[in-house]
Design a protein around this motif. Structure first.
Motif, PDB file in Angstrom:
ATOM      1  N   GLY A 679      73.620 -30.875   7.246  1.00 58.80           N
ATOM      2  CA  GLY A 679      72.573 -30.465   8.671  1.00 58.80           C
ATOM      3  C   GLY A 679      73.174 -29.310   9.456  1.00 58.80           C
ATOM      4  O   GLY A 679      74.137 -28.897   9.216  1.00 58.80           O
ATOM      5  N   ILE A 680      72.378 -29.272  10.457  1.00 59.06           N
ATOM      6  CA  ILE A 680      72.569 -28.156  11.567  1.00 59.06           C
ATOM      7  C   ILE A 680      73.368 -28.774  12.769  1.00 59.06           C
ATOM      8  O   ILE A 680      72.938 -29.841  13.191  1.00 59.06           O
ATOM      9  N   ASP A 681      74.316 -28.315  13.188  1.00 53.14           N
ATOM     10  CA  ASP A 681      74.891 -28.609  14.343  1.00 53.14           C
ATOM     11  C   ASP A 681      73.858 -28.917  15.790  1.00 53.14           C
ATOM     12  O   ASP A 681      73.090 -28.165  15.973  1.00 53.14           O
ATOM     13  N   GLU A 682      74.192 -30.036  16.241  1.00 51.26           N
ATOM     14  CA  GLU A 682      73.361 -30.501  17.347  1.00 51.26           C
ATOM     15  C   GLU A 682      73.279 -29.273  18.522  1.00 51.26           C
ATOM     16  O   GLU A 682      72.438 -29.217  19.094  1.00 51.26           O
ATOM     17  N   ASP A 683      74.130 -28.743  18.782  1.00 51.84           N
ATOM     18  CA  ASP A 683      74.547 -27.750  19.701  1.00 51.84           C
ATOM     19  C   ASP A 683      73.672 -26.478  19.558  1.00 51.84           C
ATOM     20  O   ASP A 683      73.086 -25.994  20.586  1.00 51.84           O
ATOM     21  N   ILE A 684      73.305 -26.239  18.345  1.00 52.30           N
ATOM     22  CA  ILE A 684      72.429 -25.136  18.186  1.00 52.30           C
ATOM     23  C   ILE A 684      71.189 -25.445  17.522  1.00 52.30           C
ATOM     24  O   ILE A 684      70.186 -24.565  17.278  1.00 52.30           O
ATOM     25  N   LEU A 685      70.738 -26.697  17.325  1.00 54.98           N
ATOM     26  CA  LEU A 685      69.613 -27.099  16.724  1.00 54.98           C
ATOM     27  C   LEU A 685      68.380 -26.478  17.283  1.00 54.98           C
ATOM     28  O   LEU A 685      67.157 -25.925  16.869  1.00 54.98           O
ATOM     29  N   ASN A 686      68.283 -26.588  18.786  1.00 54.28           N
ATOM     30  CA  ASN A 686      67.193 -25.944  19.456  1.00 54.28           C
ATOM     31  C   ASN A 686      67.141 -24.585  19.819  1.00 54.28           C
ATOM     32  O   ASN A 686      66.233 -24.042  20.328  1.00 54.28           O
ATOM     33  N   LYS A 687      68.296 -24.018  18.993  1.00 56.67           N
ATOM     34  CA  LYS A 687      68.026 -22.268  19.331  1.00 56.67           C
ATOM     35  C   LYS A 687      67.946 -21.486  17.908  1.00 56.67           C
ATOM     36  O   LYS A 687      67.677 -20.332  17.955  1.00 56.67           O
ATOM     37  N   ILE A 688      67.748 -22.467  16.758  1.00 55.77           N
ATOM     38  CA  ILE A 688      67.743 -21.740  15.526  1.00 55.77           C
ATOM     39  C   ILE A 688      66.243 -20.827  15.414  1.00 55.77           C
ATOM     40  O   ILE A 688      66.437 -19.852  14.411  1.00 55.77           O
ATOM     41  N   PHE A 689      65.361 -21.086  15.981  1.00 50.14           N
ATOM     42  CA  PHE A 689      64.121 -20.180  16.045  1.00 50.14           C
ATOM     43  C   PHE A 689      64.114 -19.205  17.064  1.00 50.14           C
ATOM     44  O   PHE A 689      63.036 -18.402  17.099  1.00 50.14           O
ATOM     45  N   ASP A 690      65.167 -19.188  17.743  1.00 48.56           N
ATOM     46  CA  ASP A 690      65.256 -17.882  18.753  1.00 48.56           C
ATOM     47  C   ASP A 690      65.461 -16.630  17.907  1.00 48.56           C
ATOM     48  O   ASP A 690      66.014 -16.429  16.973  1.00 48.56           O
ATOM     49  N   PRO A 691      64.737 -15.258  18.602  1.00 48.28           N
ATOM     50  CA  PRO A 691      64.780 -14.032  18.120  1.00 48.28           C
ATOM     51  C   PRO A 691      66.569 -13.511  18.000  1.00 48.28           C
ATOM     52  O   PRO A 691      67.140 -13.778  19.224  1.00 48.28           O
ATOM     53  N   TYR A 692      66.991 -13.123  17.064  1.00 51.29           N
ATOM     54  CA  TYR A 692      68.247 -12.653  16.794  1.00 51.29           C
ATOM     55  C   TYR A 692      69.300 -13.485  16.991  1.00 51.29           C
ATOM     56  O   TYR A 692      70.503 -13.158  17.334  1.00 51.29           O
ATOM     57  N   PHE A 693      68.976 -14.915  16.850  1.00 51.14           N
ATOM     58  CA  PHE A 693      70.079 -15.969  16.868  1.00 51.14           C
ATOM     59  C   PHE A 693      70.449 -16.159  15.521  1.00 51.14           C
ATOM     60  O   PHE A 693      69.616 -16.146  14.591  1.00 51.14           O
ATOM     61  N   THR A 694      71.815 -15.850  15.124  1.00 48.68           N
ATOM     62  CA  THR A 694      72.435 -16.266  13.876  1.00 48.68           C
ATOM     63  C   THR A 694      73.804 -16.654  13.985  1.00 48.68           C
ATOM     64  O   THR A 694      74.392 -16.560  14.856  1.00 48.68           O
ATOM     65  N   THR A 695      74.159 -17.610  12.796  1.00 45.51           N
ATOM     66  CA  THR A 695      75.505 -17.887  12.841  1.00 45.51           C
ATOM     67  C   THR A 695      76.244 -17.427  11.653  1.00 45.51           C
ATOM     68  O   THR A 695      77.258 -17.791  11.300  1.00 45.51           O
TER      69      THR A 695
END
Length: 740
Positions: A679-695
């Motif tokens: 799964g995806i970390d809950e802290d970043i789940l609401n940011k994954i569709f933001d432009p230029y956001f990457t892990t």
């Protein structure tokens, strides 16, 4: 009681009356028949008594002497005989035989029939017939004294009276063991009853005719009563309906008066008396007893500026200048403010055509007046607001085809205030040539279907060549199912169109950048796809070279190696086409299934997933087709599966699984792509569709999921969201049924 019940009750009583009448008729007829029967019976009894009297007389004298030269001696003649003084022979006759002889003489001379009979007769001629046997047996058994009956044709009445043994009888019947008081026999009397038969039949006919007449009269009376009842109830229904309508009219009148905030006034012009209703006074803030019913009340309350005009309108109606009186004026409220009144009425005249009465209503129109003034004050504000928002409006009268435009409409099209503006100018001058047909067709269909619509089209300002864009909303004013007016609002959206196009170009550029950013990954995929085929080609070539050097070339072996090389070359060529299709965007929508797009996805990524030991589980339930840009949807699938692949490689050593699930839910196609990478970390789940956001630090661009969201929601009219499900991430894509 309703009409049906009344009619049924009437029918019941008529039938009951008939039954009662028939009962009394039958009872009366039966009584008359019984009287007739009794008369016949009494007559028979009288004949019986006469016969008994003769027998008793004969018995009393122990027989009688008769003169007869014809009588022959027999056992019924007593041997005693004497001679008269005239020397005539007199013979003594047995009393029973004499009674029998008298009866036989009567039988020969008339219609009556007499007979002495017994169950044990001394004289065989006296033996009983069938009827007489029945009577005689009843005498002995039932101890009755008489038995009688009419014949079947009612022409004769037969009566048998009982004879009992007395002392005189014992002289003759001592040998038959009779005792005094025993039934010894009977006397039969048969009398003619033709008169009784005629009376009986006549009575029966009269009864039948009477009943028929009563039935016919009853039917007639019943029909009259039904008509009468129907008429009564029809009138009653009419009265009730009229009463109901009257009540409805009254209620409507009351609602109309109450709802219209109106007050009644009634002016007797002859006596100069006026009546103001409670509502009239309440309209001005007064109670019913706080204002006098006097014309001076109105004169004191009216605004001095309005009085002259109001009085003039009243006089004009009195003088028949106007058919109805109508005037708007102000009356002073109890608290001091002015109330705007719409005063309407009518003057009534006598036979001499003199005004005698005036009746009317006061209606409070203060709110309307204030609204009119407010509307008038806001007209300029509206025009300014339209100008700021680049808005304008126009209206078209359907019956006259006359168009009215606002000042901002003229400004929008670059027209002067006195310039002519009509439908012809709208289509031929201000609508761009290539859009005229669409605009005309849209308006025509809208009028035909009586529906509103919105349209965007191009136009040019007057005497200018620059193409501009306009957005138009059109509504129809419909009265009694007919369009009487068409109203439109227009807005210059040139800037918005160019900005939208610029934004779209940027999005297309970002999509292309996203594709190019994935190019390195694609090359890696191509390498994975090509590694094994190239090895097969190289091995086949080496085998051919070795055979040549060893001079051991075998045609079958050579052909087999060349077939392998050709097969692998075709595979490499197909792989190039698959990857080429990914980088070639489609300009138009096409009709595809979700499964077919995933098949294209795994042509590109299948070998790479296989080399990383990733299992693909697929389930497609709906098989519905989607009208969409399939290459853009393909890019979304590749982005999501590539991210899932990377997460699985990073977080799992074995049992790596990606699930594809497609199904329908409430007229929507649902596509779920999930993995078991934790799964995806809950802290970043609401940011994954933001432009230029990457892990992925410097290795990631942050455009993959952002562009996936842009493609799904803006280009394909769908929805995309991510969540953690079971033991991994789940990306869910929804397409509305209207796009299917």
């Amino acid at each position: 009681m309703n009409k049906t019940k009344a009619i049924l009750l009437t029918i019941f009583f008529v039938i009951l009356g008939n039954i009662i009448t028939f009962y009394f008729i039958d009872k009366s007829a039966s009584s008359q028949i019984n009287i007739s029967k009794k008369m016949v019976l009494n007559e028979s009894r009288a004949h019986f008594k006469d016969t008994i009297h003769i027998k008793d007389w004969n018995t009393q004298f122990d027989g009688v002497y008769v003169q007869s030269n014809t009588l022959k001696p027999n056992k019924y003649l007593v041997n005693n005989h004497i001679f008269t003084q005239n020397n005539k022979l007199l013979i003594k006759i047995n009393h029973a035989w004499m009674t029998k002889q008298i009866s036989e003489i009567s039988n020969k001379q008339g219609d009556y029939y007499y007979k002495l009979t017994s169950l044990r007769p001394i004289n065989p001629d006296n033996a009983p017939d069938k009827f007489e046997k029945v009577a005689l047996k009843k005498f002995e058994k039932d101890k009755i004294n008489e038995y009688y009956s009419f014949s079947k044709n009612l022409k004769r009445f037969t009566y048998v009276g009982a004879l009992k043994v007395d002392a005189n009888c014992m002289a003759c019947h001592y040998q038959q063991n009779y005792k005094i008081g025993d039934y010894i026999g009977g006397v039969r009397i048969t009398i003619p009853t033709s008169d009784y038969k005629n009376f009986y039949e006549s009575l029966q006919n009269k009864v039948s005719i009477t009943k028929i007449i009563i039935v016919l009269l009853s039917i007639f009376v019943l029909l009259v009563l039904i008509w009468f009842i129907n008429n009564i109830y029809t009138r009653q229904d009419l009265i009730q309906e009229m009463a109901k309508k009257q009540e409805e009219l009254y209620q409507r009148y009351k609602l109309a008066v109450d709802g219209s905030n109106s007050g009644l006034w009634d002016w007797d012009l002859v006596k100069n008396k006026v009546y103001f209703s409670k509502e009239w006074k309440e309209m001005l803030g007064y109670k019913a007893d706080e204002l006098l019913n006097d014309i001076k009340t109105w004169e004191n309350l009216i605004n001095p500026e309005d009085k002259e005009n109001a009085v003039c309108d009243i006089q004009n109606n009195h003088n028949k200048v106007t058919k109805y009186y109508e005037n708007t004026h102000r009356l002073r409220h109890k608290d001091g403010h002015w109330v705007w009144i719409l005063d309407r009425g009518k003057t009534f005249f006598n036979k001499e055509d003199e005004p005698v009465r005036m009746l009317g209503f006061h209606t409070d129109i203060t709110q309307q007046k204030e609204l009119e003034m407010s509307l008038s004050n806001s007209q300029q504000t509206l025009l300014k607001a339209e100008k700021i928002a680049n808005l304008a409006h126009w209206s078209l009268n359907i019956s006259t085809m006359e168009i009215t435009v606002s000042e901002n409409t003229r400004r929008l099209f670059g027209l002067k205030e006195d310039a002519t503006f009509g439908m012809k100018e709208l289509f031929n001058t201000f609508v761009y040539e290539e859009d005229r047909e669409e605009v005309s067709e849209k308006l025509t269909n809208s009028v035909k279907e009586k529906s509103s619509y919105a349209i965007e089209y191009r136009f040019k300002k007057y005497n200018e060549n620059d193409i501009r864009y306009i957005h138009c909303n059109v509504e129809h004013e419909i009265i009694s199912g007919k369009i009487v007016n068409t109203i439109g609002t227009i807005q210059d959206i040139t800037k918005e169109v160019y900005l939208k196009q610029e934004l779209q170009d940027k999005e297309e550029l970002m999509i292309a950048q996203s594709r190019h950013a994935a190019m390195g990954e694609m090359i890696s995929m191509i390498a994975h796809q090509w590694r094994q085929p190239i090895a097969v080609v190289a091995m086949g070539a080496n085998n051919i070279l070795a055979d040549i050097e060893l001079d051991s070339v075998n045609n079958d072996s050579l052909k087999e190696n060349l077939d392998d090389i050709i097969s692998q070359t075709e595979y490499l060529s197909q792989t190039i086409d698959d990857f080429k299709n990914f980088f070639k965007p489609n300009k138009e929508k096409d009709l595809v299934t979700v499964k077919s797009v995933f098949n294209e996805t795994f042509k590109v990524m299948g070998k790479m997933l296989e080399n990383n030991n990733i299992t693909i589980l697929q389930e497609y339930k709906s098989q519905n087709e989607i009208y969409t840009y399939s290459k853009e949807l393909l890019q979304v699938f590749i982005n999501i599966i590539k991210n899932a692949k990377e997460a699985l490689i990073e977080k799992r050593q074995k049992d790596r699984i990606i699930k594809i699930n497609e199904f329908m839910d409430n007229n929507q196609i649902i596509i779920q792509i999930s993995d078991n990478a934790g799964g995806i970390d809950e802290d970043i789940l609401n940011k994954i569709f933001d432009p230029y956001f990457t892990t992925k630090d410097e290795l990631g661009t942050g455009l993959g999921l952002y562009m996936s969201k842009v493609i799904i929601e803006k280009h394909l009219n769908g929805q995309i969201q991510a969540s953690n499900k079971d033991d991994g991430a789940c990306f869910e894509i929804r397409f509305s049924a209207k796009d299917i």
